[in-house]
Design a protein around this motif. Sequence first.
Motif, mmCIF file in Angstrom:
data_model
loop_
_atom_site.group_PDB
_atom_site.id
_atom_site.type_symbol
_atom_site.label_atom_id
_atom_site.label_comp_id
_atom_site.label_asym_id
_atom_site.label_seq_id
_atom_site.Cartn_x
_atom_site.Cartn_y
_atom_site.Cartn_z
ATOM 1 N N ARG A 49 0.835 -1.289 0.129
ATOM 2 C CA ARG A 49 -0.105 -0.067 0.134
ATOM 3 C C ARG A 49 0.999 1.110 0.034
ATOM 4 O O ARG A 49 0.608 2.095 -0.870
ATOM 5 C CB ARG A 49 -0.927 0.063 1.325
ATOM 6 C CG ARG A 49 -1.908 1.282 1.275
ATOM 7 C CD ARG A 49 -2.553 1.443 2.585
ATOM 8 N NE ARG A 49 -1.552 1.985 3.338
ATOM 9 C CZ ARG A 49 -1.962 1.636 4.980
ATOM 10 N NH1 ARG A 49 -2.982 1.340 5.394
ATOM 11 N NH2 ARG A 49 -0.872 2.325 5.858
ATOM 12 N N ASP A 53 1.151 4.365 -2.715
ATOM 13 C CA ASP A 53 1.076 5.677 -2.399
ATOM 14 C C ASP A 53 2.330 6.433 -2.882
ATOM 15 O O ASP A 53 2.052 7.707 -3.243
ATOM 16 C CB ASP A 53 0.857 5.977 -0.778
ATOM 17 C CG ASP A 53 -0.486 5.350 -0.284
ATOM 18 O OD1 ASP A 53 -1.500 5.194 -1.209
ATOM 19 O OD2 ASP A 53 -0.481 5.058 0.743
ATOM 20 N N ALA A 56 2.044 6.994 -6.687
ATOM 21 C CA ALA A 56 1.002 7.770 -7.166
ATOM 22 C C ALA A 56 1.278 9.468 -6.956
ATOM 23 O O ALA A 56 1.185 10.098 -7.854
ATOM 24 C CB ALA A 56 -0.323 7.699 -6.334
ATOM 25 N N ARG A 143 -6.473 12.378 -12.061
ATOM 26 C CA ARG A 143 -7.283 11.754 -11.182
ATOM 27 C C ARG A 143 -6.829 10.290 -11.267
ATOM 28 O O ARG A 143 -6.641 9.586 -10.422
ATOM 29 C CB ARG A 143 -8.711 11.995 -11.223
ATOM 30 C CG ARG A 143 -9.514 11.331 -10.008
ATOM 31 C CD ARG A 143 -11.096 11.373 -10.267
ATOM 32 N NE ARG A 143 -11.290 10.366 -11.663
ATOM 33 C CZ ARG A 143 -11.257 9.296 -11.292
ATOM 34 N NH1 ARG A 143 -10.909 8.572 -10.369
ATOM 35 N NH2 ARG A 143 -11.574 8.513 -12.466
ATOM 36 N N ASP A 146 -3.869 8.772 -9.874
ATOM 37 C CA ASP A 146 -3.824 8.944 -8.468
ATOM 38 C C ASP A 146 -4.688 7.466 -7.942
ATOM 39 O O ASP A 146 -3.747 6.566 -7.683
ATOM 40 C CB ASP A 146 -4.670 10.108 -7.687
ATOM 41 C CG ASP A 146 -4.303 10.318 -6.354
ATOM 42 O OD1 ASP A 146 -3.617 9.677 -5.850
ATOM 43 O OD2 ASP A 146 -5.164 11.146 -5.924
ATOM 44 N N GLU A 147 -5.943 7.682 -7.449
ATOM 45 C CA GLU A 147 -6.317 6.238 -6.636
ATOM 46 C C GLU A 147 -6.397 5.096 -7.460
ATOM 47 O O GLU A 147 -5.941 3.978 -6.703
ATOM 48 C CB GLU A 147 -7.713 6.737 -6.068
ATOM 49 C CG GLU A 147 -8.454 5.501 -5.424
ATOM 50 C CD GLU A 147 -7.666 5.169 -4.356
ATOM 51 O OE1 GLU A 147 -8.031 3.942 -3.926
ATOM 52 O OE2 GLU A 147 -6.919 5.877 -3.513
ATOM 53 N N ARG A 150 -2.765 3.641 -6.947
ATOM 54 C CA ARG A 150 -2.749 3.140 -5.472
ATOM 55 C C ARG A 150 -3.490 1.823 -5.218
ATOM 56 O O ARG A 150 -2.924 0.862 -4.640
ATOM 57 C CB ARG A 150 -3.431 4.289 -4.385
ATOM 58 C CG ARG A 150 -2.529 5.275 -4.361
ATOM 59 C CD ARG A 150 -3.393 6.504 -3.650
ATOM 60 N NE ARG A 150 -3.164 7.892 -3.809
ATOM 61 C CZ ARG A 150 -2.235 8.693 -3.294
ATOM 62 N NH1 ARG A 150 -1.557 8.043 -2.114
ATOM 63 N NH2 ARG A 150 -1.971 9.792 -3.616
ATOM 64 N N ASN A 151 -4.739 1.767 -5.950
ATOM 65 C CA ASN A 151 -5.566 0.592 -5.955
ATOM 66 C C ASN A 151 -4.830 -0.718 -6.602
ATOM 67 O O ASN A 151 -4.732 -1.951 -5.777
ATOM 68 C CB ASN A 151 -6.936 0.806 -6.398
ATOM 69 C CG ASN A 151 -8.072 -0.122 -6.188
ATOM 70 O OD1 ASN A 151 -7.890 -1.328 -6.623
ATOM 71 N ND2 ASN A 151 -8.750 0.219 -5.260
ATOM 72 N N ASP A 210 -12.140 1.870 -5.051
ATOM 73 C CA ASP A 210 -11.530 2.860 -4.814
ATOM 74 C C ASP A 210 -11.213 3.342 -3.504
ATOM 75 O O ASP A 210 -12.326 3.227 -2.784
ATOM 76 C CB ASP A 210 -11.821 4.105 -6.018
ATOM 77 C CG ASP A 210 -11.309 3.792 -7.220
ATOM 78 O OD1 ASP A 210 -10.664 2.826 -7.557
ATOM 79 O OD2 ASP A 210 -11.626 4.685 -8.235
ATOM 80 N N ASN A 211 -10.054 3.750 -2.792
ATOM 81 C CA ASN A 211 -10.128 4.178 -1.650
ATOM 82 C C ASN A 211 -10.182 3.062 -0.498
ATOM 83 O O ASN A 211 -10.341 3.314 0.559
ATOM 84 C CB ASN A 211 -10.915 5.363 -1.085
ATOM 85 C CG ASN A 211 -10.896 6.642 -2.076
ATOM 86 O OD1 ASN A 211 -9.630 7.173 -2.105
ATOM 87 N ND2 ASN A 211 -11.826 6.811 -2.951
ATOM 88 N N ARG A 213 -8.767 0.398 1.856
ATOM 89 C CA ARG A 213 -7.464 -0.046 2.399
ATOM 90 C C ARG A 213 -7.541 -1.159 3.258
ATOM 91 O O ARG A 213 -6.698 -1.328 4.022
ATOM 92 C CB ARG A 213 -6.960 1.233 3.242
ATOM 93 C CG ARG A 213 -6.698 2.472 2.508
ATOM 94 C CD ARG A 213 -5.727 2.298 1.509
ATOM 95 N NE ARG A 213 -5.222 3.693 0.805
ATOM 96 C CZ ARG A 213 -5.716 3.901 -0.418
ATOM 97 N NH1 ARG A 213 -6.258 2.808 -0.815
ATOM 98 N NH2 ARG A 213 -5.295 4.964 -0.897
#
Length: 270
Positions: A49, A53, A56, A143, A146-147, A150-151, A210-211, A213
């Motif tokens: 993870r 981060d 990204a 955008r 980004d996420e 990370r995903n 998305d988002n 964790r």
Amino acid sequence: MADDIVPELMARIRRDFSEAALANERIQKFMKRIRDGTAGMDDASLFARDLGDVLAEVLKRDITRDILPGGRMYYNIADRTIRPMLMETFRLTNEAAGTVMEFLDGKDGIRLKALEGEWPEERVDTLIGAIGEDGIEWEEAERRMDEPVRNIAQGFFDEFVKANAEFRYRSGMREKIIRKLKGDACEWCRSLAGCYEYPDVPKDVYRRHDNCRCTVTFVSEKKRQDVWTKKSWTTPEQRERRRTAGLDLTRRTKDEARRWQEELEKGRGT
């Protein structure tokens, strides 16, 4: 002919990614725990993870509208920058997870080589296509760097878990897949939180929105097998109880899900 910006851009991204990872306190703590022999599978999951981060943040910082031709991200630029960085993150995640797993196995007298998780080709292709899509606004391309990045990066560890749980099960191990809640978990995640005995693991356990964790890890136990049937020496009733216990997908409130997780960790001595 316009200059090719990718070689210089790629060199900058690689340098900044390396420097950011070295400066990341959580990543450095994890690396120290690997050196000390105290890292666990939960640590490896969080490492994946954290790498996502870092990646990204570096992509957003280094790939800016003002350096792109016409101020937009083209497919070939995304493919030659983001894909290789995801591949590097994939490699680092699998190497770290494999090192942790083999160390833990060594303490239990298990001699199995860690497998690399499956590279999510379709997901990466979809992401690259979305970032380099014709006609999208720069803010949307940004955008998508980004996420979704990370995903996918956190999903690299999920694929490691999936591949090794299957391999170890076929090698005579009893594998348990554990999905734990992290952060302000949604109803869907709460319904999936739990411990599942392999192979009775719903596919959604390895998936994330998305988002998300939440972490997905596994624990191994040696099991005796009949050398002729290759089945565990358990009764059908015992196997049925394990199967149904592992498929508890009831809806839980946030408090119920967290209490369940605390009871699980207490039972494992964590």
